[in-house]
Design a protein around this motif. Structure first.
Motif, PDB file in Angstrom:
ATOM      1  N   THR A  72      40.673 -15.253  39.663  1.00 11.59           N
ATOM      2  CA  THR A  72      41.277 -14.872  41.518  1.00 11.59           C
ATOM      3  C   THR A  72      42.467 -16.312  41.458  1.00 11.59           C
ATOM      4  N   ARG A  73      43.411 -15.576  42.449  1.00  8.87           N
ATOM      5  CA  ARG A  73      44.529 -16.464  42.927  1.00  8.87           C
ATOM      6  C   ARG A  73      44.301 -15.834  44.388  1.00  8.87           C
ATOM      7  N   ALA A  74      45.012 -16.982  44.790  1.00 12.69           N
ATOM      8  CA  ALA A  74      45.089 -16.693  46.511  1.00 12.69           C
ATOM      9  C   ALA A  74      47.147 -15.931  46.564  1.00 12.69           C
ATOM     10  N   THR A  75      47.151 -14.472  46.040  1.00 10.62           N
ATOM     11  CA  THR A  75      47.956 -14.141  46.268  1.00 10.62           C
ATOM     12  C   THR A  75      48.660 -13.669  47.214  1.00 10.62           C
ATOM     13  N   PRO A  76      49.544 -13.655  47.693  1.00 15.18           N
ATOM     14  CA  PRO A  76      50.543 -12.654  49.377  1.00 15.18           C
ATOM     15  C   PRO A  76      49.893 -11.237  48.876  1.00 15.18           C
TER      16      PRO A  76
ATOM     17  N   GLY B  96      33.545 -14.288  55.648  1.00 10.35           N
ATOM     18  CA  GLY B  96      34.409 -15.261  55.620  1.00 10.35           C
ATOM     19  C   GLY B  96      35.915 -14.817  56.568  1.00 10.35           C
ATOM     20  N   ARG B  97      36.466 -15.970  56.620  1.00  7.42           N
ATOM     21  CA  ARG B  97      37.910 -15.665  57.885  1.00  7.42           C
ATOM     22  C   ARG B  97      38.866 -16.546  57.189  1.00  7.42           C
ATOM     23  N   ILE B  98      40.222 -16.336  57.265  1.00  6.49           N
ATOM     24  CA  ILE B  98      40.871 -16.907  56.491  1.00  6.49           C
ATOM     25  C   ILE B  98      41.988 -17.316  57.751  1.00  6.49           C
ATOM     26  N   ASP B  99      42.201 -18.853  58.338  1.00  7.00           N
ATOM     27  CA  ASP B  99      43.702 -19.023  58.938  1.00  7.00           C
ATOM     28  C   ASP B  99      44.604 -18.348  58.982  1.00  7.00           C
ATOM     29  N   GLY B 100      45.062 -18.238  60.807  1.00  7.78           N
ATOM     30  CA  GLY B 100      45.807 -17.420  60.654  1.00  7.78           C
ATOM     31  C   GLY B 100      46.492 -16.277  60.379  1.00  7.78           C
ATOM     32  N   GLN B 101      45.080 -15.414  60.511  1.00 10.94           N
ATOM     33  CA  GLN B 101      44.369 -14.215  59.906  1.00 10.94           C
ATOM     34  C   GLN B 101      44.007 -13.743  61.543  1.00 10.94           C
ATOM     35  N   THR B 102      43.647 -13.234  62.538  1.00 16.09           N
ATOM     36  CA  THR B 102      43.254 -13.193  63.335  1.00 16.09           C
ATOM     37  C   THR B 102      43.029 -12.078  63.607  1.00 16.09           C
ATOM     38  N   GLY B 103      42.041 -11.253  63.826  1.00 16.02           N
ATOM     39  CA  GLY B 103      41.172 -10.018  64.571  1.00 16.02           C
ATOM     40  C   GLY B 103      40.680  -9.832  62.321  1.00 16.02           C
TER      41      GLY B 103
ATOM     42  N   MET C  44      32.580 -12.893  47.476  1.00 14.90           N
ATOM     43  CA  MET C  44      32.732 -11.955  48.696  1.00 14.90           C
ATOM     44  C   MET C  44      34.574 -12.111  48.743  1.00 14.90           C
ATOM     45  N   GLN C  45      34.555 -10.676  48.999  1.00 20.55           N
ATOM     46  CA  GLN C  45      36.328 -10.247  48.816  1.00 20.55           C
ATOM     47  C   GLN C  45      37.025 -11.251  50.151  1.00 20.55           C
ATOM     48  N   LEU C  46      37.976 -11.180  50.305  1.00 15.58           N
ATOM     49  CA  LEU C  46      38.536 -12.086  51.710  1.00 15.58           C
ATOM     50  C   LEU C  46      39.989 -11.435  51.016  1.00 15.58           C
ATOM     51  N   ARG C  47      40.849  -9.448  51.816  1.00 17.45           N
ATOM     52  CA  ARG C  47      41.811  -9.293  52.323  1.00 17.45           C
ATOM     53  C   ARG C  47      43.246 -10.865  52.278  1.00 17.45           C
ATOM     54  N   LEU C  48      43.881 -11.051  51.790  1.00 17.03           N
ATOM     55  CA  LEU C  48      45.136 -11.539  52.369  1.00 17.03           C
ATOM     56  C   LEU C  48      46.716 -11.058  52.909  1.00 17.03           C
ATOM     57  N   ALA C  49      46.677 -11.834  53.719  1.00 17.66           N
ATOM     58  CA  ALA C  49      48.335 -10.949  55.220  1.00 17.66           C
ATOM     59  C   ALA C  49      49.219 -10.746  53.568  1.00 17.66           C
ATOM     60  N   SER C  50      50.216  -9.439  53.676  1.00 17.79           N
ATOM     61  CA  SER C  50      50.879  -9.141  52.509  1.00 17.79           C
ATOM     62  C   SER C  50      52.408 -10.853  53.047  1.00 17.79           C
ATOM     63  N   VAL C  51      51.795 -11.218  53.626  1.00 19.29           N
ATOM     64  CA  VAL C  51      53.024 -12.061  53.448  1.00 19.29           C
ATOM     65  C   VAL C  51      52.072 -13.967  54.597  1.00 19.29           C
ATOM     66  N   LEU C  52      52.122 -15.002  53.925  1.00 14.11           N
ATOM     67  CA  LEU C  52      50.998 -16.327  54.213  1.00 14.11           C
ATOM     68  C   LEU C  52      52.575 -17.288  54.777  1.00 14.11           C
ATOM     69  N   PRO C  53      52.834 -17.493  55.763  1.00 13.01           N
ATOM     70  CA  PRO C  53      53.524 -18.682  56.219  1.00 13.01           C
ATOM     71  C   PRO C  53      53.045 -19.835  55.658  1.00 13.01           C
ATOM     72  N   LYS C  54      52.471 -19.791  54.869  1.00 13.66           N
ATOM     73  CA  LYS C  54      52.143 -21.448  54.532  1.00 13.66           C
ATOM     74  C   LYS C  54      51.763 -21.369  53.525  1.00 13.66           C
ATOM     75  N   PRO C  55      52.765 -23.154  52.165  1.00 13.30           N
ATOM     76  CA  PRO C  55      51.489 -22.777  50.718  1.00 13.30           C
ATOM     77  C   PRO C  55      50.335 -22.985  50.347  1.00 13.30           C
TER      78      PRO C  55
ATOM     79  N   GLN D 208      45.975 -23.680  47.340  1.00  9.74           N
ATOM     80  CA  GLN D 208      47.603 -23.921  47.563  1.00  9.74           C
ATOM     81  C   GLN D 208      47.849 -22.204  47.297  1.00  9.74           C
ATOM     82  N   VAL D 209      48.589 -21.866  47.776  1.00 13.40           N
ATOM     83  CA  VAL D 209      49.100 -20.666  47.169  1.00 13.40           C
ATOM     84  C   VAL D 209      50.137 -20.893  46.130  1.00 13.40           C
ATOM     85  N   PRO D 210      50.297 -20.539  44.515  1.00 18.41           N
ATOM     86  CA  PRO D 210      50.781 -20.503  43.668  1.00 18.41           C
ATOM     87  C   PRO D 210      52.217 -20.027  43.531  1.00 18.41           C
ATOM     88  N   GLN D 211      53.532 -21.178  42.813  1.00 15.33           N
ATOM     89  CA  GLN D 211      54.373 -19.694  43.354  1.00 15.33           C
ATOM     90  C   GLN D 211      54.772 -18.997  42.484  1.00 15.33           C
ATOM     91  N   GLU D 212      54.237 -18.914  40.822  1.00 14.51           N
ATOM     92  CA  GLU D 212      54.907 -17.680  40.405  1.00 14.51           C
ATOM     93  C   GLU D 212      53.365 -16.692  41.083  1.00 14.51           C
TER      94      GLU D 212
END
Length: 851
Positions: free
Chosen positions: A58-62, A86-93, A112-123, A156-160
């Motif tokens: 897995t990788r941290a992708t939007p 598990g919680r991800i900083d910035g994804q309240t609620g 465990m699986q964590l859902r990432l937002a479609s737009v990640l404001p930070k790298p 880190q959120v990869p560029q590719e």
């Protein structure tokens, strides 16, 4: 006075004693309460998170799913059960939970699986995982001392966004630099890296050698390509099943057959695709034949000369596209499996590589020692292309919202009120006319209209107030007879009030709630591999949406068909407990790109006959004469899939139809009304007709290709099977019409051509490129209406014997005096269709046709 003073002092002492007792009791209760809160933590002091890391796949992708790997240790003396939260900083609620159970002195690894937002404001992504323990009916956060047990990780959120999973044999051990001869490069690995660098990607890969392949669908969301060069992968049946599922969902797999036996990959291929090993050779010098449209190379560019032998496995294949050959044997074979692509290479890695002369970047991550030769141009981009896009963006489809809709008054009530209004108006008018005065009719009519509107308004208000809590769904069920089915669902919920609910899923899948929901805490709880829940203590009132995906490996459905003299006869699957929930409706057959068609239901709706007389296009996607609102919504979905799409979204040789909702989908735990429908996609198997059979091949089975691969015309897209909407240039192009392999060889008796072309002011000519020379079929001057004709010319029909007919289209500008003016007049071809009638011939000398 002294007596009063003593009495007052006694009262003060008594009051102080009472206050002391109250304070003592309060402190005792507070202490007891503190002890009761701390007691669970003291009982589970050995319950802790030993390690937190990211899983290899897995990788941290939007918009993706992040798979975290936690090692939980229970060093206490009693069993423990709880949740990883598990919680991800910035994804309240939002939070994701994984249920855990450990025995005394046990340590386990949990994903465990964590859902990432479609737009990640930070790298970067900050992940926080806490450990909660269950005691009785309460859930308590585990503490160490006065601090809660919390593990954090920053990723880190990869560029590719294009990631490759690699499963290969272990790399040979490194030889120290003073030993001779030097160690040879690990060419298998170097080929994988060189292909990524040539595709303008980095060296970063997901290494999947040390452990089994991930088995959950969510674990594959960030993987676009899987490279397999180790036979050990195929020793596990679960690995084969998950690779089939990965292909079905649109992924790509590259298998290097020089290291893997062809028998091992048989379970990955559908029934109409086969590959067998003939033998293995070692070559030092060979020439590569490139059969890629639009490319031609000099012999010097395609000659490979190596000091060390290059291993090559000689194979024979059926159902695949061979783009590269060596000595006439396939070197690169591409196969469409489900919605994905499978690449098989038979030449070892050293045969595909040469030393890189210049690097594309100064960054070491973007460098490789080797590169692919010029004859493999385009190879890297093709294999490292992104996953096939999903057929429908179910999260954006308006169908679920339309099914909720706004409540309207029933037609019968409206008709009754309007009829009563008309009758009363006519009665009052007649009475006033016969009574000799009609001057009050102008007052009576508005009064009657107002009186009629009162029940309609009241009924509308009552209906709006009584909208029940409901869920509406649009399901898309993509079925593959080998690897089962995948059920994707876009749904909406309407609720009168905020309430707590659970969406319960049974099976390998996941749910994604709408990011617009702002009330409560949205949690996805994974109880075990086949059980999960999406919960919220305060789902909002009104309408909100969510998406789900679920694997159905036990579902194995297909449609068997055979060619007859009437056309293609398709046997529809029956309704069963492990099959279709209801009979198929509004069926569309998609055999070749751009030639969708409807059929006629026969034999009590058990068979579908496709004869080429009912094309599916425009606004016609059903055979019913009166179209309901539900069929109109279905037609909009069909148009997006087949007509408006710029690329093919549905695999060919499939049947699409509509059924009731599939009960295997995740369900809410509260009583509510369920509405919706399911679109089912089934593979079609075509049986080979016996020799001597009279058959009709409708246009929907005849594929159109560019006749010459070196110079394909731009007026036709071979991927979508459609001609360009509008063109102004003069055209002279040849197209090959390919009959289905099951009908070849064929003794054609007649052929019907249906050509819809509009070319005002231009000369148009259609001819057949036959072995005996060109044969003109028709010449038109400024055609504006479709042209249709039956062809019986034996010179033309003879070319259909091997299943391939080449037609040539010439569109010019007209007379020389008008050429300048007509050169700006646009023309278009809507379709060019062939229906062929004939008799099948023996495929070999052991069969004779019945006379």
């Amino acid at each position: 006075m002294a007596k009063l003073t003593r009495i007052f002092a006694c009262y003060v002492v008594l009051l102080g004693g009472i206050c002391g007792l109250v304070a003592l009791e309060g402190s005792t209760r507070a202490l007891a309460q503190t002890e009761s809160i701390r007691k669970p933590n003291e009982s589970y002091e050995g319950f802790s998170i030993s390690s937190l890391t990211i899983s290899p796949q897995t990788r941290a992708t939007p918009g993706g799913i992040l798979v975290m790997r936690c090692i939980v240790n229970n060093s206490g003396k009693s069993p423990a059960a709880g949740y990883l939260v598990g919680r991800i900083d910035g994804q309240t609620g939002e939070e994701d939970r994984r249920r855990i159970e450990l025995k005394a002195g046990e340590a386990k690894t949990y994903d465990m699986q964590l859902r990432l937002a479609s737009v990640l404001p930070k790298p970067k992504v900050d992940v926080e995982v806490t450990l909660n323990v269950i005691q009785g009916d309460r859930e308590v956060m585990v503490q160490k001392g006065d601090q809660p047990v919390i593990s954090t990780l920053t990723l880190q959120v990869p560029q590719e966004r294009n990631f490759t999973g690699v499963a290969m044999d272990p790399e040979p051990p490194t030889v120290v630099y003073w030993r001779w001869p030097d160690a040879k490069p690990y060419f298998t690995y170097e080929l994988a890296i060189a292909s990524r660098i040539d595709a303008s990607l980095s060296r970063s890969c997901l290494i999947l050698d040390s452990e089994p392949l991930p088995l959950n669908m969510a674990d594959w969301k960030s993987i676009n390509l899987l490279i397999v060069a180790s036979p050990v992968v195929f020793d596990d049946a679960a690995n084969v099943a998950v690779m089939r599922q990965f292909l079905q969902s649109g992924g790509r797999i590259w298998i290097m057959l020089d290291s893997i036996d062809t028998d091992a990959i048989a379970d990955l291929l559908p029934e109409d695709q086969q590959i067998e090993t003939v033998g293995t050779v070692e070559l030092n010098r060979f020439e590569v034949e490139v059969e890629v449209p639009g490319y031609s190379f000099a012999p010097n560019d395609t000659t490979v000369d190596r000091d060390d032998c290059v291993k090559m496995k000689r194979v024979v294949t059926n159902g695949g596209e061979v783009t590269h050959k060596v000595e006439g044997w396939p070197a690169a074979i591409w196969m469409n499996v489900g919605r994905g692509r499978l690449l098989l290479t038979t030449v070892s890695g050293s045969g595909w590589l040469e030393y890189r002369r210049t690097q594309k970047s100064s960054d070491p991550v973007l460098q490789s020692e080797f590169m692919l030769p010029i004859w493999a141009i385009g190879f890297s981009n093709d294999i490292h292309d992104l996953k096939t896009r999903l057929p429908l963006s179910l999260g954006e489809e308006k169908y679920p919202i339309d099914r909720i809709g706004n409540p309207v008054v029933s037609r019968s009530l409206v008709a009754f009120v309007l009829m009563a209004f008309c009758i009363c108006l006519i009665a009052f008018g007649c009475w006033h006319v016969f009574s000799g005065g009609s001057n009050r009719l102008g007052l009576v009519a508005p009064a009657l209209a107002i009186a009629s509107s009162v029940p309609l308004i009241a009924a509308a208000m009552l209906q709006r107030r009584d909208i029940p809590t409901m869920s509406t769904s649009l399901q898309f069920v993509h079925n593959d007879s080998v690897s089962g089915a995948i059920l994707r669902e876009g749904a909406a919920v309407y609720s009168n009030e905020s309430q707590a609910m659970e969406l319960v899923g049974k099976g390998d899948g996941f749910a994604v709630p709408s990011p617009n929901i702002e009330t409560g805490i949205r949690s996805v709880v994974i109880d075990d591999f086949q059980s999960w829940r999406m919960t919220n203590s305060a789902w909002p009132s009104g309408t909100w949406r969510y998406k789900t995906q679920l694997a159905l490996p036990e579902i194995s459905l297909f449609a068997q068909s055979h060619l007859t003299k009437e056309g293609l006869s398709i046997e529809l699957p029956p309704v069963s407990t492990k099959g279709l929930p209801s009979p198929l409706q509004d069926i569309v057959v998609n055999m070749v790109p751009g030639a969708q068609s409807l059929g006629k239901l026969v034999d009590g709706n058990k068979r579908l006959l496709v004869d080429g007389e009912l094309p599916a296009e425009g606004e016609r996607w059903t055979t019913d004469t009166i179209v309901s609102d539900e069929q109109r919504r279905r037609s909009e979905v069909y148009a997006k899939l087949f007509q408006d799409a710029k690329e093919a979204h549905i695999s060919t040789r499939t049947l699409c139809g509509w059924t009731d909702l599939w009960p295997q989908s995740p369900q809410w735990d509260v009583d509510m009304e369920h509405r919706g429908t399911a679109m089912v996609n089934l593979p079609i198997r075509v049986a080979i007709p016996p020799a001597g059979s009279e058959i009709r091949i409708p246009y929907s089975l005849i594929k159109i290709e560019h006749a010459t691969t070196n110079s394909p015309t731009s007026v036709f897209s071979q991927e979508t099977g459609k001609f360009i909407n509008e063109a102004t240039m003069a055209t002279d192009a040849e197209f090959a019409f390919i009959l289905p392999a099951e009908a070849v060889p064929l003794d054609a008796k007649s052929m019907t051509i249906d050509w819809d072309i509009k070319a005002p002011g231009r000369k148009v000519r259609l001819s057949c490129v036959c072995d005996e020379g060109p044969v003109e079929l028709v010449a038109l001057q400024g055609p504006s209406i479709p042209w249709k004709s039956r062809i019986d010319d034996p010179r033309v029909l003879k070319d259909l014997r091997d299943g391939r007919l080449v037609l040539r289209i010439e569109i010019s500008g007209g007379d020389e005096s008008e050429s300048a003016q007509n050169s700006f007049v646009s023309w278009r071809i809507k379709h060019l269709r062939l229906n062929v009638d004939g008799r099948t011939l023996p495929r070999h000398s052991l069969v004779s046709t019945a006379q």
